[in-house]
Design an enzyme around this catalytic site. Structure first.
Site, PDB file in Angstrom:
ATOM      1  N   THR A 101       0.845  -1.196   0.000  1.00 40.70           N
ATOM      2  CA  THR A 101       0.000   0.000   0.000  1.00 40.70           C
ATOM      3  C   THR A 101       0.879   1.243   0.000  1.00 40.70           C
ATOM      4  OG1 THR A 101      -1.787   1.118   1.208  1.00 40.70           O
ATOM      5  CG2 THR A 101      -0.152  -0.041   2.518  1.00 40.70           C
ATOM      6  N   TYR A 102       0.285   2.409  -0.025  1.00 39.95           N
ATOM      7  CA  TYR A 102       1.066   3.630   0.188  1.00 39.95           C
ATOM      8  C   TYR A 102       0.142   4.712   0.728  1.00 39.95           C
ATOM      9  CZ  TYR A 102      -0.775   5.394  -4.255  1.00 39.95           C
ATOM     10  OH  TYR A 102      -1.598   5.819  -5.267  1.00 39.95           O
ATOM     11  N   GLU A 123       4.762 -10.213 -12.768  1.00 40.47           N
ATOM     12  CA  GLU A 123       4.143 -11.515 -12.529  1.00 40.47           C
ATOM     13  C   GLU A 123       4.874 -12.614 -13.290  1.00 40.47           C
ATOM     14  OE1 GLU A 123       2.576  -8.823 -13.643  1.00 40.47           O
ATOM     15  OE2 GLU A 123       0.853  -8.362 -12.382  1.00 40.47           O
ATOM     16  N   THR A 147     -10.445  -3.063 -10.256  1.00 37.03           N
ATOM     17  CA  THR A 147     -10.968  -1.706 -10.429  1.00 37.03           C
ATOM     18  C   THR A 147      -9.979  -0.670  -9.903  1.00 37.03           C
ATOM     19  OG1 THR A 147     -12.051  -1.767  -8.286  1.00 37.03           O
ATOM     20  CG2 THR A 147     -13.369  -2.432 -10.196  1.00 37.03           C
TER      21      THR A 147
END
Lengths: 241, 241
Positions: B39-40, B194, B222
């Site tokens: 996250t950030y 990936e 999304t």
């Protein structure tokens, strides 16, 4: 019984789907929460409703009323609701498009936090709390002094109730009491739905401030970007998005 | 044990917060699911993590690893994790910014569906499933014939594993087995994280197709719009968004 947002559900004239387990929830003795989601068919619809259902599954005694605006319910969404395990009512209703739809879109964009149940369940008449990212502000909030709402920090505080649709709940008894007056709801112009609705049944003095006297953000009015889609690959199985 | 996305968690050099109830979850006999969220700190961070936590609370035996990229964890997020009731590890790590961050941003934008647990929990080595709205398509998906993945419908199928980070899980034993090789992960260019990761430990033949042989969309990639905020009202209480 508490309601997040009122729509004119008496007049549905289309398909109606009820969840199989409505009967189960009747005997519990905590107040039932109704949530009304006015949705519409589009690419991110199932993603958005899945996200909402994740939150609502964590809330006891919640009844979810999902309304399509254009006279047509979808099997895709019906399956989602059925498998969510949430008590629901699903129907479509011809509407005057702009107001009800705008209200619905806004509501569905909101991130519901299960903590909200603690805030809105025991609403005597009208409760309200802060909402982040509404009214083009970091947050809109009632300002509370000595446990009473004295003013609002919000877009257009000339409105009597400058509150986002995700920022209040009413006790459903209010609806029965004032029901005939609510029929005029459809002609509101954008941004005035909430205030016109609440002006018909409540005063600012009625507001019970929630979320620790309006000091906590528990609801965010976010928007999901419309996905960018470059091309269609015809050589793949058709999946329901 | 299964992992959604690998990050180089061995080398954390900052604050580390563990959920109080890790010990409780050890005795259960269904496989533990690890989810890594890079996250950030930004305006919609708590909204996004709340939404994810709503989904993860519905999943048994899930351990959530939340990583901040810039050497600083936040008390705000720590409180959110603590009150979620989810087993978690929260720490910050100095990173080569672009790759890991991009990977993390993408992951956090994904709407997780509790149904996903059924898909990924019993992964023997590598499982994969369709993801909507990734690769600028309506969906990217492995194409399955006779129960085997034979090709992909995805952006840049020249990649050996053209799979979105939200579209696969690996058994965590794979990590232990190939651990020294994963140290090279940081130099991948965008869109190749990936495939480079998976190429080090798996073959396409290893893929166990999930979500009813890749016929169901259970995950949507999304994006949340950055909120538009016009002005700051200095005459209101400061709330943590």
């Amino acid at each position: 019984m508490t309601l997040g947002l009122q729509l004119d559900i008496q007049k549905y004239d289309c398909n109606l789907v009820l969840s199989p387990k409505i009967a189960n929830s009747i005997q519990d003795d905590i107040p039932l929460i109704y949530v009304v989601t006015a949705t519409y068919q589009r690419l991110v619809q199932r993603a958005e409703l899945t996200r909402l259902s994740n939150a609502f599954r964590l809330v006891k005694r919640l009844h979810w009323i999902v309304v399509e605006p254009d006279g047509q319910i979808s099997l895709n969404i019906q399956k989602l609701l059925n498998s969510s395990g949430i008590n629901f009512t699903y129907f479509a209703q011809e509407t005057n498009p702009s107001d009800q739809k705008n209200a619905g879109i806004g509501w569905i964009r909101t991130n519901h936090n299960p903590a909200v149940q603690a805030v809105l369940r025991y609403t005597k008449k009208l409760s309200a709390w802060p909402v982040a990212f509404s009214g083009r502000r970091k947050y809109e909030t009632p300002i509370v002094e000595n446990g009473k709402v004295v003013r609002f920090s919000a877009w257009n505080t000339h409105r009597k109730f400058p509150i986002d649709m995700a920022g209040f709940a009413i006790n459903v008894k209010v609806l029965w009491k004032y029901h005939p007056r609510f029929t005029g709801m459809k002609d509101f112009h954008n941004g005035f739905e909430e205030t016109h609705f609440l002006e018909q049944c409540c005063t600012v003095d009625d507001i019970e401030p929630r979320a620790d006297n309006c000091t906590k953000i528990l609801v965010w009015h976010t928007k999901t970007k419309k996905p960018t889609i470059d091309k269609i690959d015809h050589n793949v199985p058709k999946l329901e998005v």
